[in-house]
Scaffold this active site. Sequence first.
Site, PDB file in Angstrom:
ATOM      1  N   LEU A 147       0.840  -1.198   0.000  1.00 44.43           N
ATOM      2  CA  LEU A 147       0.000   0.000   0.000  1.00 44.43           C
ATOM      3  C   LEU A 147       0.881   1.257   0.000  1.00 44.43           C
ATOM      4  O   LEU A 147       0.725   2.132  -0.845  1.00 44.43           O
ATOM      5  CB  LEU A 147      -0.927  -0.003   1.227  1.00 44.43           C
ATOM      6  CG  LEU A 147      -1.827   1.223   1.387  1.00 44.43           C
ATOM      7  CD1 LEU A 147      -2.822   1.332   0.236  1.00 44.43           C
ATOM      8  CD2 LEU A 147      -2.574   1.173   2.729  1.00 44.43           C
ATOM      9  N   GLU A 149       3.764   3.994  -0.447  1.00 44.92           N
ATOM     10  CA  GLU A 149       4.662   4.366  -1.546  1.00 44.92           C
ATOM     11  C   GLU A 149       5.754   5.299  -1.023  1.00 44.92           C
ATOM     12  O   GLU A 149       5.604   5.855   0.068  1.00 44.92           O
ATOM     13  CB  GLU A 149       3.855   5.054  -2.660  1.00 44.92           C
ATOM     14  CG  GLU A 149       2.780   4.127  -3.202  1.00 44.92           C
ATOM     15  CD  GLU A 149       2.092   4.659  -4.443  1.00 44.92           C
ATOM     16  OE1 GLU A 149       2.338   5.839  -4.802  1.00 44.92           O
ATOM     17  OE2 GLU A 149       1.338   3.896  -5.055  1.00 44.92           O
ATOM     18  N   SER A 154       1.243   8.038   5.242  1.00 47.42           N
ATOM     19  CA  SER A 154       0.024   8.300   6.017  1.00 47.42           C
ATOM     20  C   SER A 154      -1.142   8.674   5.117  1.00 47.42           C
ATOM     21  O   SER A 154      -2.298   8.597   5.541  1.00 47.42           O
ATOM     22  CB  SER A 154       0.281   9.436   7.021  1.00 47.42           C
ATOM     23  OG  SER A 154       1.325   9.083   7.895  1.00 47.42           O
ATOM     24  N   THR A 180       6.742  -5.274   4.087  1.00 47.28           N
ATOM     25  CA  THR A 180       7.162  -6.438   4.864  1.00 47.28           C
ATOM     26  C   THR A 180       6.989  -7.706   4.021  1.00 47.28           C
ATOM     27  O   THR A 180       5.958  -7.880   3.360  1.00 47.28           O
ATOM     28  CB  THR A 180       6.320  -6.542   6.156  1.00 47.28           C
ATOM     29  OG1 THR A 180       6.483  -5.328   6.892  1.00 47.28           O
ATOM     30  CG2 THR A 180       6.757  -7.719   7.015  1.00 47.28           C
ATOM     31  N   ARG A 259      -3.988  -4.344  12.708  1.00 49.75           N
ATOM     32  CA  ARG A 259      -3.885  -3.487  13.900  1.00 49.75           C
ATOM     33  C   ARG A 259      -4.424  -4.198  15.126  1.00 49.75           C
ATOM     34  O   ARG A 259      -3.910  -4.034  16.232  1.00 49.75           O
ATOM     35  CB  ARG A 259      -4.677  -2.186  13.675  1.00 49.75           C
ATOM     36  CG  ARG A 259      -4.009  -1.259  12.705  1.00 49.75           C
ATOM     37  CD  ARG A 259      -4.952  -0.150  12.253  1.00 49.75           C
ATOM     38  NE  ARG A 259      -4.301   0.695  11.266  1.00 49.75           N
ATOM     39  CZ  ARG A 259      -4.930   1.486  10.412  1.00 49.75           C
ATOM     40  NH1 ARG A 259      -6.254   1.559  10.429  1.00 49.75           N
ATOM     41  NH2 ARG A 259      -4.259   2.228   9.560  1.00 49.75           N
ATOM     42  N   GLY A 356      23.956  -1.006  31.954  1.00 54.33           N
ATOM     43  CA  GLY A 356      24.761  -1.234  30.743  1.00 54.33           C
ATOM     44  C   GLY A 356      24.390  -2.531  30.050  1.00 54.33           C
ATOM     45  O   GLY A 356      24.371  -2.603  28.816  1.00 54.33           O
ATOM     46  N   GLU A 379       1.154   0.452  10.090  1.00 55.42           N
ATOM     47  CA  GLU A 379      -0.295   0.257  10.320  1.00 55.42           C
ATOM     48  C   GLU A 379      -0.922   1.529  10.892  1.00 55.42           C
ATOM     49  O   GLU A 379      -1.810   1.466  11.732  1.00 55.42           O
ATOM     50  CB  GLU A 379      -0.569  -0.908  11.282  1.00 55.42           C
ATOM     51  CG  GLU A 379       0.238  -2.144  11.050  1.00 55.42           C
ATOM     52  CD  GLU A 379      -0.253  -2.971   9.882  1.00 55.42           C
ATOM     53  OE1 GLU A 379      -1.331  -2.645   9.363  1.00 55.42           O
ATOM     54  OE2 GLU A 379       0.463  -3.909   9.496  1.00 55.42           O
ATOM     55  N   THR A 381       0.572   5.633  11.861  1.00 54.79           N
ATOM     56  CA  THR A 381       1.470   6.155  12.894  1.00 54.79           C
ATOM     57  C   THR A 381       0.665   6.519  14.142  1.00 54.79           C
ATOM     58  O   THR A 381      -0.567   6.644  14.104  1.00 54.79           O
ATOM     59  CB  THR A 381       2.195   7.425  12.402  1.00 54.79           C
ATOM     60  OG1 THR A 381       1.210   8.449  12.211  1.00 54.79           O
ATOM     61  CG2 THR A 381       2.939   7.177  11.091  1.00 54.79           C
TER      62      THR A 381
HETATM   63  C1  LIG Z   1       9.377  -1.863   9.219  1.00 52.12           C
HETATM   64  C2  LIG Z   1       8.199  -1.370   8.443  1.00 52.12           C
HETATM   65  C3  LIG Z   1       7.362  -2.264   7.805  1.00 52.12           C
HETATM   66  C4  LIG Z   1       6.287  -1.816   7.034  1.00 52.12           C
HETATM   67  N1  LIG Z   1       5.488  -2.734   6.371  1.00 52.12           N
HETATM   68  C5  LIG Z   1       4.560  -2.272   5.481  1.00 52.12           C
HETATM   69  C6  LIG Z   1       3.824  -3.188   4.653  1.00 52.12           C
HETATM   70  O1  LIG Z   1       3.980  -4.409   4.748  1.00 52.12           O
HETATM   71  N2  LIG Z   1       2.957  -2.674   3.728  1.00 52.12           N
HETATM   72  C7  LIG Z   1       2.763  -1.331   3.582  1.00 52.12           C
HETATM   73  O2  LIG Z   1       1.974  -0.947   2.715  1.00 52.12           O
HETATM   74  N3  LIG Z   1       3.426  -0.436   4.378  1.00 52.12           N
HETATM   75  C8  LIG Z   1       4.313  -0.878   5.305  1.00 52.12           C
HETATM   76  N4  LIG Z   1       5.018   0.021   6.087  1.00 52.12           N
HETATM   77  C9  LIG Z   1       4.821   1.440   5.875  1.00 52.12           C
HETATM   78  C10 LIG Z   1       4.139   2.184   7.013  1.00 52.12           C
HETATM   79  O3  LIG Z   1       2.785   1.842   7.057  1.00 52.12           O
HETATM   80  C11 LIG Z   1       4.409   3.674   6.835  1.00 52.12           C
HETATM   81  O4  LIG Z   1       5.766   3.877   7.153  1.00 52.12           O
HETATM   82  C12 LIG Z   1       3.507   4.542   7.676  1.00 52.12           C
HETATM   83  O5  LIG Z   1       2.182   4.526   7.213  1.00 52.12           O
HETATM   84  C13 LIG Z   1       3.982   5.998   7.719  1.00 52.12           C
HETATM   85  O6  LIG Z   1       4.241   6.468   6.440  1.00 52.12           O
HETATM   86  P1  LIG Z   1       5.620   7.225   6.127  1.00 52.12           P
HETATM   87  O7  LIG Z   1       6.734   6.396   6.649  1.00 52.12           O
HETATM   88  O8  LIG Z   1       5.605   7.596   4.707  1.00 52.12           O
HETATM   89  O9  LIG Z   1       5.572   8.520   7.047  1.00 52.12           O
HETATM   90  P2  LIG Z   1       4.782   9.876   6.715  1.00 52.12           P
HETATM   91  O10 LIG Z   1       3.371   9.575   6.338  1.00 52.12           O
HETATM   92  O11 LIG Z   1       5.598  10.703   5.797  1.00 52.12           O
HETATM   93  O12 LIG Z   1       4.767  10.549   8.158  1.00 52.12           O
HETATM   94  C14 LIG Z   1       5.917  11.225   8.720  1.00 52.12           C
HETATM   95  C15 LIG Z   1       5.463  11.877  10.029  1.00 52.12           C
HETATM   96  O13 LIG Z   1       4.425  12.845   9.746  1.00 52.12           O
HETATM   97  C16 LIG Z   1       3.288  12.551  10.540  1.00 52.12           C
HETATM   98  N5  LIG Z   1       2.068  12.917   9.826  1.00 52.12           N
HETATM   99  C17 LIG Z   1       1.686  12.562   8.562  1.00 52.12           C
HETATM  100  N6  LIG Z   1       0.478  13.069   8.272  1.00 52.12           N
HETATM  101  C18 LIG Z   1       0.086  13.766   9.376  1.00 52.12           C
HETATM  102  C19 LIG Z   1      -1.080  14.522   9.708  1.00 52.12           C
HETATM  103  N7  LIG Z   1      -2.118  14.656   8.876  1.00 52.12           N
HETATM  104  N8  LIG Z   1      -1.136  15.085  10.923  1.00 52.12           N
HETATM  105  C20 LIG Z   1      -0.122  14.944  11.813  1.00 52.12           C
HETATM  106  N9  LIG Z   1       1.003  14.251  11.559  1.00 52.12           N
HETATM  107  C21 LIG Z   1       1.100  13.675  10.362  1.00 52.12           C
HETATM  108  C22 LIG Z   1       3.356  11.057  10.795  1.00 52.12           C
HETATM  109  O14 LIG Z   1       2.568  10.675  11.900  1.00 52.12           O
HETATM  110  C23 LIG Z   1       4.840  10.885  11.012  1.00 52.12           C
HETATM  111  O15 LIG Z   1       5.165  11.253  12.318  1.00 52.12           O
HETATM  112  C24 LIG Z   1       6.049  -0.425   6.920  1.00 52.12           C
HETATM  113  C25 LIG Z   1       6.875   0.477   7.595  1.00 52.12           C
HETATM  114  C26 LIG Z   1       7.942   0.019   8.349  1.00 52.12           C
HETATM  115  C27 LIG Z   1       8.828   1.025   9.037  1.00 52.12           C
END
Ligand SMILES: Cc1cc2nc3c(=O)[nH]c(=O)nc-3n(C[C@H](O)[C@H](O)[C@H](O)COP(=O)(O)OP(=O)(O)OC[C@H]3O[C@@H](n4cnc5c(N)ncnc54)[C@H](O)[C@@H]3O)c2cc1C
Length: 400
Positions: A147, A149, A154, A180, A259, A356, A379, A381
Amino acid sequence: MPKGSAMPKGSAMPNDGLTALIDIDACLSEDEKLIRKTVRDFVAARVRPRIAEWFEDGVSPRELAGELGTMGLFGMHLTGYGCAGTNAVSYGLACLELEAGDSGLRSFVSVQGSLSMFSIWKYGSAEQKQEWLPRLARGEAIGCFGLTEPDFGSDPASMRTRAVRDGDDWVLSGSKMWITNGSIADVATVWARTEDGIRGFLVPSGTPGFTASDVHHKLSLRASTTSALALDDVRLPGSAMLPGARGLSGPLGCLNEARFGIIFGAMGAARDCLESALAYAGTRVQFGRPIAGFQLTQAKLADTALEYCKGLLLAMHLGRAKDAGTLTPSQISAGKLNNVREAIQIARTCRTILGGSGITTEYPVLRHANNLESVLTYEGTSEVHQLAVGQALTGISAYR
Ligand SMILES: Cc1cc2nc3c(=O)[nH]c(=O)nc-3n(C[C@H](O)[C@H](O)[C@H](O)COP(=O)(O)OP(=O)(O)OC[C@H]3O[C@@H](n4cnc5c(N)ncnc54)[C@H](O)[C@@H]3O)c2cc1C
């Protein structure tokens, strides 16, 4: 820990005081207790002796897929197609025991069952279900869920990955990030924008134009494969689309399943940290007495144990609601937000009790704390779940 040596110190065995403090067994059926024990024993025998090494070396638990499948842990709360068909609480307890081993292991099972299999089980055609679900349930095939990109995490509604009709076929182009199980998957559920809104597609890993490359240098969830997916004019037959999923509610329905598992799972990581800290504090002597006898240590233990008990009760309550069919998305957000946030806090506080010793992989606490950073982010943030709870309270969406 020397590689390949015995179980990390101070973990694995349930602490009697911690167990008695909440007596969660009073809320569980005999079947639920048996499932919990089976998974706990499996983690003790097959995961604990090697997890520190897997974490250090960045190895995913792929080799356990067959055993996890034989135990019925993949898609265990789904029915038919070789799935175990347990209740939601049993699924939650299994997630808890798996994550007491490592969040990477629980993620492996969650993505397989709640994201990959659930997307097919809920939205797939009869042929898609028959083709993939039995093999995924047995662990003979691995699934992933694309899902997120590079530019949209988010905000998945803004995704750029496209699926365009070409005769009877679909042609997909775009990229997915942080996926994942991506490079070890046999089938990817890929969400893409179409003329008809966001739709899901099943992409077998050998399809020309589809490639997966792993993310390296992770400091969190190291015992888990995380990949980038590239879709370069990937041609799929018309039958590759999931017919039952239309719009963002499709992927969000899957995410709610995963979740739910996290609400329980995070408490498993927390419990492992608490058991480790309790065992360590009882034997570590400073100033001529065990550090467990110092009031400041007891305050840390008491406060973290209370948060663990509250989180476990919340998980149980939401689990019973899921089994009753009344669980709502905002309740899931509240559970995921609270339990992951508290689990990180518990892990960090327990780390201080180990001094430690707490910073190495000899003990599990900092590994859990680092893993939980990913769990806090994926899933949805913590901020996104705060916004979901805020919207439920105020009726106002503050996302944009
Ligand atoms: C180890 C790992 C495994 C994963 N596995 C999968 C998977 O299997 N499939 C998949 O599809 N995805 C997967 N993900 C992706 C994960 O769901 C995303 O990393 C997550 O949704 C956040 O997106 P981003 O990293 O682009 O952060 P961003 O969306 O860029 O967010 C950066 C920061 O901005 C904040 N933010 C964003 N929008 C707002 C708002 N409107 N208001 C306030 N704060 C905001 C966020 O809370 C965060 O603190 C995985 C991520 C990790 C780290």
